[in-house]
Design a protein around this motif. Structure first.
Motif: not given
Length: 93
Positions: A30-32, A60-64, A69-72, A74-86
């Motif tokens: 992710l970006t900083g 609104k900018g914060t939500r975006k 970041a979440i989409e990035r 999910r795309e790079q690491y898949g939903p399973v690892l992303f949900y482990f992150f959460l």
């Protein structure tokens, strides 16, 4: 300890370390600013409007920013690892 139990514990520790490394890699992708927003939202459990004030953004900018970041991740690491992150159990901090 019984050798079998010891092996299972070692495997669990290795698995947790591997997941922690993957999560760290995911955050580094992710970006900083995205990383900061994700940290504030999911680790500090701040609301979007609180994050907006800290990052000098609109709500609104914060939500975006967080959504992208979440989409990035999910795309790079898949939903399973992303949900482990959460999951609170897998934060490497």
């Amino acid at each position: 300890l019984h050798p079998r139990v010891r092996r299972q514990r070692q495997m669990c520790i290795r698995d947790r370390k591997e997941i922690a490394e993957q999560i760290e890699n995911m955050l580094c992708s992710l970006t900083g600013r995205q990383r900061e927003a994700i940290y504030l939202r999911y680790m500090q459990e701040l609301e979007y409007d609180e994050i907006a004030v800290l990052l000098n953004l609109t709500t609104k900018g914060t939500r975006k920013l967080i959504y992208r970041a979440i989409e990035r991740m999910r795309e790079q690491y898949g939903p399973v690892l992303f949900y482990f992150f959460l999951s609170n159990h897998f934060f490497p901090f």
